[in-house]
Design a protein around this motif. Structure first.
Motif, PDB file in Angstrom:
ATOM      1  N   MET A  77      -7.337   6.556  -1.887  1.00 43.36           N
ATOM      2  CA  MET A  77      -6.493   5.791  -2.812  1.00 43.36           C
ATOM      3  C   MET A  77      -6.407   4.320  -2.422  1.00 43.36           C
ATOM      4  O   MET A  77      -6.416   3.438  -3.276  1.00 43.36           O
ATOM      5  N   ILE A  78      -6.256   4.101  -1.118  1.00 46.48           N
ATOM      6  CA  ILE A  78      -6.008   2.732  -0.648  1.00 46.48           C
ATOM      7  C   ILE A  78      -7.142   2.189   0.214  1.00 46.48           C
ATOM      8  O   ILE A  78      -6.968   1.191   0.918  1.00 46.48           O
ATOM      9  N   SER A  79      -8.274   2.840   0.148  1.00 43.66           N
ATOM     10  CA  SER A  79      -9.489   2.385   0.844  1.00 43.66           C
ATOM     11  C   SER A  79      -9.271   2.159   2.339  1.00 43.66           C
ATOM     12  O   SER A  79      -9.549   1.085   2.874  1.00 43.66           O
ATOM     13  N   THR A  80      -8.765   3.186   2.983  1.00 43.66           N
ATOM     14  CA  THR A  80      -8.594   3.111   4.429  1.00 43.66           C
ATOM     15  C   THR A  80      -8.869   4.466   5.056  1.00 43.66           C
ATOM     16  O   THR A  80      -9.006   5.465   4.366  1.00 43.66           O
ATOM     17  N   ASN A  81      -8.914   4.489   6.360  1.00 43.13           N
ATOM     18  CA  ASN A  81      -9.215   5.677   7.139  1.00 43.13           C
ATOM     19  C   ASN A  81      -8.008   6.626   7.155  1.00 43.13           C
ATOM     20  O   ASN A  81      -6.874   6.175   7.285  1.00 43.13           O
ATOM     21  N   PRO A  82      -8.223   7.934   7.058  1.00 49.06           N
ATOM     22  CA  PRO A  82      -7.115   8.895   7.128  1.00 49.06           C
ATOM     23  C   PRO A  82      -6.273   8.779   8.398  1.00 49.06           C
ATOM     24  O   PRO A  82      -5.077   9.067   8.376  1.00 49.06           O
ATOM     25  N   VAL A  83      -6.884   8.360   9.489  1.00 40.77           N
ATOM     26  CA  VAL A  83      -6.120   8.174  10.734  1.00 40.77           C
ATOM     27  C   VAL A  83      -5.090   7.066  10.554  1.00 40.77           C
ATOM     28  O   VAL A  83      -3.941   7.187  10.995  1.00 40.77           O
ATOM     29  N   ARG A 112       0.823  -1.212   0.000  1.00 43.24           N
ATOM     30  CA  ARG A 112       0.000   0.000   0.000  1.00 43.24           C
ATOM     31  C   ARG A 112       0.857   1.262   0.000  1.00 43.24           C
ATOM     32  O   ARG A 112       0.571   2.230  -0.707  1.00 43.24           O
ATOM     33  N   MET A 113       1.898   1.287   0.804  1.00 40.61           N
ATOM     34  CA  MET A 113       2.750   2.470   0.863  1.00 40.61           C
ATOM     35  C   MET A 113       3.545   2.649  -0.429  1.00 40.61           C
ATOM     36  O   MET A 113       3.764   3.777  -0.875  1.00 40.61           O
ATOM     37  N   LEU A 114       3.969   1.569  -1.053  1.00 46.50           N
ATOM     38  CA  LEU A 114       4.644   1.684  -2.353  1.00 46.50           C
ATOM     39  C   LEU A 114       3.677   2.299  -3.356  1.00 46.50           C
ATOM     40  O   LEU A 114       4.047   3.197  -4.128  1.00 46.50           O
ATOM     41  N   HIS A 115       2.449   1.832  -3.352  1.00 42.59           N
ATOM     42  CA  HIS A 115       1.382   2.361  -4.200  1.00 42.59           C
ATOM     43  C   HIS A 115       1.240   3.870  -3.977  1.00 42.59           C
ATOM     44  O   HIS A 115       1.230   4.670  -4.919  1.00 42.59           O
ATOM     45  N   VAL A 116       1.134   4.259  -2.714  1.00 42.56           N
ATOM     46  CA  VAL A 116       0.943   5.664  -2.357  1.00 42.56           C
ATOM     47  C   VAL A 116       2.126   6.512  -2.815  1.00 42.56           C
ATOM     48  O   VAL A 116       1.951   7.588  -3.404  1.00 42.56           O
ATOM     49  N   LEU A 117       3.335   6.044  -2.563  1.00 40.00           N
ATOM     50  CA  LEU A 117       4.519   6.835  -2.910  1.00 40.00           C
ATOM     51  C   LEU A 117       4.627   7.059  -4.419  1.00 40.00           C
ATOM     52  O   LEU A 117       5.007   8.150  -4.864  1.00 40.00           O
ATOM     53  N   ILE A 118       4.292   6.050  -5.202  1.00 44.88           N
ATOM     54  CA  ILE A 118       4.333   6.210  -6.658  1.00 44.88           C
ATOM     55  C   ILE A 118       3.271   7.210  -7.107  1.00 44.88           C
ATOM     56  O   ILE A 118       3.541   8.084  -7.942  1.00 44.88           O
TER      57      ILE A 118
END
Length: 142
Positions: free
Chosen positions: A32-38, A9-15
């Protein structure tokens, strides 16, 4: 036990952040990754502490890359996330006096340690920049 998807997920976000080229809010990353902002803030905090992202508050704030993706490897992000467990296989500990259990555990422990070393070494060879280029190449070939 559910799979730990934080690394992918973090690799996805960084790209995506690299492609966007501007600060990205925790809310946008969450979508983007279907999760809570927290959850995003908690996870990104480890990347910030390791120097891979920065954060800004207020209007125009959000998360931004602190380093070019060619300078960051999969291993770097794995480590910044606290080195999540790579394998779900566990060793039996029903009877620590059992010679069979000891032999099995020793063999499995050695094999898994070697597999983990190899995988982490490979993670250290792959930059996120190379993944971003793979994505760009794939987009061109659509």
């Amino acid at each position: 036990m559910p799979a730990d998807t934080r690394l992918s997920r973090m690799l996805h976000v960084l790209i995506h952040m690299d492609h966007i080229g501007a600060p990205v809010t925790s809310e946008a990353i969450g979508r983007m990754i279907s999760t809570n902002p927290v959850v995003v803030r908690r996870t990104m905090a480890g990347l910030k502490a390791a120097g891979y992202v920065t954060s800004g508050k207020g209007h125009g704030g959000g998360w931004a890359l602190a380093r070019p993706l060619d300078e960051v490897t999969l291993r770097d992000i794995h480590d910044a996330l606290g080195g999540p467990k790579l394998f779900a296989i566990g060793l039996a500990d029903d009877d620590p006096r059992c010679l069979v259990e000891k032999a099995v555990n020793a063999a499995m422990d050695e094999a898994m340690a070697e597999a983990e070393r190899r995988l982490l070494d490979r993670f250290g060879e792959v930059t996120i920049g190379s993944l971003a280029r793979d994505v760009a190449h794939a987009r061109q070939n659509l």
